[in-house]
Design a protein around this motif. Structure first.
Motif, PDB file in Angstrom:
ATOM      1  N   TYR A 279     -10.762  64.218 -16.897  1.00  0.00           N
ATOM      2  CA  TYR A 279     -10.481  62.788 -16.697  1.00  0.00           C
ATOM      3  C   TYR A 279     -11.378  61.928 -17.588  1.00  0.00           C
ATOM      4  CZ  TYR A 279     -10.389  58.221 -14.449  1.00  0.00           C
ATOM      5  OH  TYR A 279     -10.295  56.878 -14.209  1.00  0.00           O
ATOM      6  N   ARG A 280     -12.647  62.285 -17.642  1.00  0.00           N
ATOM      7  CA  ARG A 280     -13.569  61.507 -18.485  1.00  0.00           C
ATOM      8  C   ARG A 280     -13.189  61.623 -19.959  1.00  0.00           C
ATOM      9  NH1 ARG A 280     -19.786  62.530 -17.392  1.00  0.00           N
ATOM     10  NH2 ARG A 280     -19.023  61.810 -15.364  1.00  0.00           N
ATOM     11  N   GLU A 281     -12.806  62.816 -20.395  1.00  0.00           N
ATOM     12  CA  GLU A 281     -12.409  62.996 -21.798  1.00  0.00           C
ATOM     13  C   GLU A 281     -11.127  62.237 -22.109  1.00  0.00           C
ATOM     14  OE1 GLU A 281     -11.446  66.667 -24.921  1.00  0.00           O
ATOM     15  OE2 GLU A 281     -11.920  67.065 -22.801  1.00  0.00           O
ATOM     16  N   MET A 282     -10.174  62.220 -21.165  1.00  0.00           N
ATOM     17  CA  MET A 282      -8.918  61.519 -21.399  1.00  0.00           C
ATOM     18  C   MET A 282      -9.139  60.012 -21.485  1.00  0.00           C
ATOM     19  SD  MET A 282      -5.591  61.153 -18.970  1.00  0.00           S
ATOM     20  CE  MET A 282      -6.446  59.838 -18.106  1.00  0.00           C
ATOM     21  N   VAL A 283      -9.954  59.472 -20.578  1.00  0.00           N
ATOM     22  CA  VAL A 283     -10.212  58.029 -20.589  1.00  0.00           C
ATOM     23  C   VAL A 283     -10.918  57.617 -21.881  1.00  0.00           C
ATOM     24  CG1 VAL A 283     -11.510  56.206 -19.432  1.00  0.00           C
ATOM     25  CG2 VAL A 283     -10.216  57.825 -18.081  1.00  0.00           C
ATOM     26  N   THR A 284     -11.842  58.462 -22.341  1.00  0.00           N
ATOM     27  CA  THR A 284     -12.550  58.150 -23.584  1.00  0.00           C
ATOM     28  C   THR A 284     -11.637  58.269 -24.804  1.00  0.00           C
ATOM     29  OG1 THR A 284     -14.566  59.012 -22.560  1.00  0.00           O
ATOM     30  CG2 THR A 284     -14.591  58.693 -24.945  1.00  0.00           C
TER      31      THR A 284
ATOM     32  N   LEU B 120      -8.181  58.096 -24.997  1.00  0.00           N
ATOM     33  CA  LEU B 120      -7.110  57.104 -25.021  1.00  0.00           C
ATOM     34  C   LEU B 120      -7.613  55.672 -24.878  1.00  0.00           C
ATOM     35  CD1 LEU B 120      -4.392  58.900 -22.855  1.00  0.00           C
ATOM     36  CD2 LEU B 120      -4.734  58.991 -25.319  1.00  0.00           C
ATOM     37  N   LYS B 121      -8.943  55.511 -24.645  1.00  0.00           N
ATOM     38  CA  LYS B 121      -9.551  54.179 -24.491  1.00  0.00           C
ATOM     39  C   LYS B 121      -8.889  53.411 -23.350  1.00  0.00           C
ATOM     40  CE  LYS B 121     -10.845  53.928 -29.366  1.00  0.00           C
ATOM     41  NZ  LYS B 121     -10.748  53.156 -30.630  1.00  0.00           N
ATOM     42  N   ILE B 122      -8.837  54.065 -22.187  1.00  0.00           N
ATOM     43  CA  ILE B 122      -8.248  53.459 -20.985  1.00  0.00           C
ATOM     44  C   ILE B 122      -9.353  52.788 -20.189  1.00  0.00           C
ATOM     45  CG2 ILE B 122      -6.955  53.897 -18.867  1.00  0.00           C
ATOM     46  CD1 ILE B 122      -5.737  56.321 -20.215  1.00  0.00           C
ATOM     47  N   GLU B 123      -9.134  51.562 -19.794  1.00  0.00           N
ATOM     48  CA  GLU B 123     -10.085  50.835 -18.961  1.00  0.00           C
ATOM     49  C   GLU B 123      -9.685  51.031 -17.498  1.00  0.00           C
ATOM     50  OE1 GLU B 123     -10.260  46.808 -20.173  1.00  0.00           O
ATOM     51  OE2 GLU B 123     -11.018  47.254 -22.197  1.00  0.00           O
ATOM     52  N   ALA B 124     -10.296  52.032 -16.878  1.00  0.00           N
ATOM     53  CA  ALA B 124      -9.986  52.364 -15.481  1.00  0.00           C
ATOM     54  C   ALA B 124     -11.247  52.166 -14.654  1.00  0.00           C
ATOM     55  CB  ALA B 124      -9.487  53.803 -15.355  1.00  0.00           C
ATOM     56  N   PRO B 125     -11.338  51.099 -13.862  1.00  0.00           N
ATOM     57  CA  PRO B 125     -12.551  50.886 -13.055  1.00  0.00           C
ATOM     58  C   PRO B 125     -12.669  51.936 -11.965  1.00  0.00           C
ATOM     59  CG  PRO B 125     -10.853  49.292 -12.466  1.00  0.00           C
ATOM     60  CD  PRO B 125     -10.326  50.050 -13.654  1.00  0.00           C
ATOM     61  N   ALA B 126     -13.896  52.378 -11.724  1.00  0.00           N
ATOM     62  CA  ALA B 126     -14.136  53.377 -10.676  1.00  0.00           C
ATOM     63  C   ALA B 126     -14.029  52.724  -9.301  1.00  0.00           C
ATOM     64  CB  ALA B 126     -15.514  54.002 -10.853  1.00  0.00           C
ATOM     65  N   THR B 127     -13.468  53.461  -8.345  1.00  0.00           N
ATOM     66  CA  THR B 127     -13.308  52.948  -6.989  1.00  0.00           C
ATOM     67  C   THR B 127     -14.636  53.018  -6.253  1.00  0.00           C
ATOM     68  OG1 THR B 127     -11.040  53.735  -6.988  1.00  0.00           O
ATOM     69  CG2 THR B 127     -11.984  53.146  -4.862  1.00  0.00           C
ATOM     70  N   SER B 128     -15.047  51.917  -5.651  1.00  0.00           N
ATOM     71  CA  SER B 128     -16.308  51.875  -4.926  1.00  0.00           C
ATOM     72  C   SER B 128     -16.138  52.459  -3.525  1.00  0.00           C
ATOM     73  CB  SER B 128     -16.814  50.435  -4.839  1.00  0.00           C
ATOM     74  OG  SER B 128     -17.979  50.374  -4.047  1.00  0.00           O
ATOM     75  N   VAL B 129     -17.217  53.069  -3.031  1.00  0.00           N
ATOM     76  CA  VAL B 129     -17.194  53.620  -1.674  1.00  0.00           C
ATOM     77  C   VAL B 129     -17.105  52.494  -0.641  1.00  0.00           C
ATOM     78  CG1 VAL B 129     -18.424  55.132  -0.069  1.00  0.00           C
ATOM     79  CG2 VAL B 129     -18.552  55.557  -2.513  1.00  0.00           C
ATOM     80  N   ILE B 130     -17.658  51.347  -0.981  1.00  0.00           N
ATOM     81  CA  ILE B 130     -17.600  50.207  -0.060  1.00  0.00           C
ATOM     82  C   ILE B 130     -16.158  49.738   0.119  1.00  0.00           C
ATOM     83  CG2 ILE B 130     -18.516  47.926   0.427  1.00  0.00           C
ATOM     84  CD1 ILE B 130     -20.608  50.146   0.340  1.00  0.00           C
TER      85      ILE B 130
END
Length: 456
Positions: free
Chosen positions: A154-159, A161-171
């Motif tokens: 997932y990290r390699e794909m986002v880097t 393709l330059k996808i801006e995917a915000p991480a989901t917070s536990v809160i």
């Protein structure tokens, strides 16, 4: 088909017809059979001047069809989208990400397992872009894949393709999780009721404390959320009625599914709270246990940063006092050269282990024997043995689970090699043979089938 305004150069006849020979068209005289003009394999000079060049790769690219694995991956993306109830727009976005990633040079030559996981990574990136509450653990269960592989891919794909995917917070997950608890006055008695906003507020502070204490690292989110909500519910009104409720009973009255891992998370939360509760100055050395620490949660959370600093300092001071043991730098005996021992020294010098043990300096296992000589271990080795005597869980007050809990190595059982030449016992042969009763039933069933075929 006759051609107008055309003469045969041999006989002068105007009866010229268009004769198609396979894929090449020709003008032939119907009278003498002479070929007037053949089909042109090349263009004329004017056509070459006014025309445009088309590269062969562009022609082939327009007719290129997706391969079987790519089609299978697109179907997997659509299936995951329907299982997770994604919108039509989100499904199209995930499919476009999968096509781009599949045709990218970084993923075109990877293994088939990574290509299957790539579909889940595209779904995860799309969900995070649209604030859809889907975690990586959910996709791990659906794909039945290794979570470490999904994280790396997932990290390699986002880097790539330059996808801006915000991480989901536990809160954010906690806020949605608290809404599933049925703790309103209409569902439970007044003494047990609590609003979801209060649970979210107190649970978020507990989660922040758990994050600082490394309790959330590498853990499944649902058991951690259940533990934080349960402790928040007890600490908001620490009455005797609420303190009597266990986690399983709390999940029963709140009408939420209980987890088998959540009790362990509750115990870990309480252990961290006990470590901080010991630093409260107004307790004056009173013992803080797992049973009474819930009543001090308010004070611990209000001063958690100061209490954590004090707890770390106290722990470092206790470790320093434990590691300050008397060390001896004396050699084995005066005049004995341990680097270049001689034969006379080896004969006249005998190891005095009793004297070394009485000094309390070295353990009998820490004695180095070299060609009949024995001497205490060096200072560096001795310090290492003393530090290794302390458990790894005591080196730091708060450590990640991967440090405090050792991984149990799986014992690889020897595989039996089956060649087909093994001996077969008589009892095993008898198990493959039909008994008399089975033969009788088989004959009766065959006769019934034959009679039914004749009637038809």
């Amino acid at each position: 088909m006759a051609v107008v305004d055309q003469r045969c150069p041999r006989c002068g006849s105007q009866d010229i017809v268009d004769d198609e020979l396979y894929s090449q068209s020709q003008l032939v005289c119907a009278d003498c059979g002479a070929v007037v003009s053949e089909g042109l394999f090349t263009t004329t000079r004017s056509e070459e001047t006014n025309g445009t060049d088309v590269r062969f790769p562009n022609i082939a690219e327009s007719n290129k069809q997706p391969c079987r694995n790519q089609i299978k991956g697109i179907h997997r993306v659509r299936a995951l989208g329907r299982i997770l109830r994604l919108t039509f727009l989100m499904e199209e976005t995930a499919e476009s990400y999968f096509r781009k990633a599949y045709e990218h040079p970084n993923f075109i030559n990877v293994s088939l397992q990574k290509k299957e996981v790539l579909a889940g990574c595209c779904i995860l990136a799309t969900c995070r872009q649209h604030n859809w509450p889907i975690t990586m653990g959910t996709l791990t269960c659906l794909l039945e894949a290794n979570p470490n592989l999904i994280g790396v891919l997932y990290r390699e794909m986002v880097t790539t393709l330059k996808i801006e995917a915000p991480a989901t917070s536990v809160i954010d997950l906690l806020e949605m999780h608290c809404q599933s608890y049925k703790l309103s006055p209409q569902d439970v008695p007044e003494e047990l009721s609590e609003t979801s906003s209060n649970l979210t507020k107190r649970g978020s502070v507990l989660l922040e404390l758990a994050t600082d204490a490394w309790l959330v690292t590498g853990r499944q989110p649902i058991p951690v959320l259940i533990a934080s909500v349960f402790l928040a519910w007890q600490s908001l009104k620490p009455t005797q009625t609420r303190m009597k409720y266990s986690l399983a009973r709390f999940c029963q009255i709140a009408k939420v599914p209980k987890s088998s891992i959540a009790p362990k998370r509750v115990k870990e939360f309480k252990e961290v709270l006990c470590k901080l509760g010991q630093e409260l100055p107004w307790l004056r050395g009173a013992e803080v246990t797992l049973h009474n620490v819930v009543q001090m949660v308010d004070d611990i959370l209000n001063f958690r940063l100061t209490l954590m600093q004090n707890a770390l300092r106290s722990h470092e001071a206790s470790l320093a006092s434990e590691t300050q043991l008397p060390l001896s730098t004396e050699d084995c005996k005066p005049g004995l050269d341990t680097e270049n021992p001689t034969l006379d020294d080896a004969v006249s010098s005998e190891p005095d282990k009793d004297r070394i043990q009485q000094q309390g300096v070295v353990d009998p296992t820490d004695i180095v024997v070299v060609e009949g000589l024995s001497c205490p271990a060096r200072d560096k080795d001795l310090k290492f043995s003393q530090s290794s005597a302390l458990s790894r869980g005591k080196r730091s007050l708060f450590e990640p689970p991967s440090v405090t809990h050792y991984k149990i190595r799986r014992v690889q059982l020897p595989m039996k090699e089956v060649t087909g030449d093994e001996e077969i016992s008589d009892s095993e042969i008898d198990s493959y043979l039909r008994t008399a009763e089975e033969m009788r039933d088989y004959v009766e069933a065959q006769e019934e089938l034959d009679s039914s075929d004749e009637e038809i």
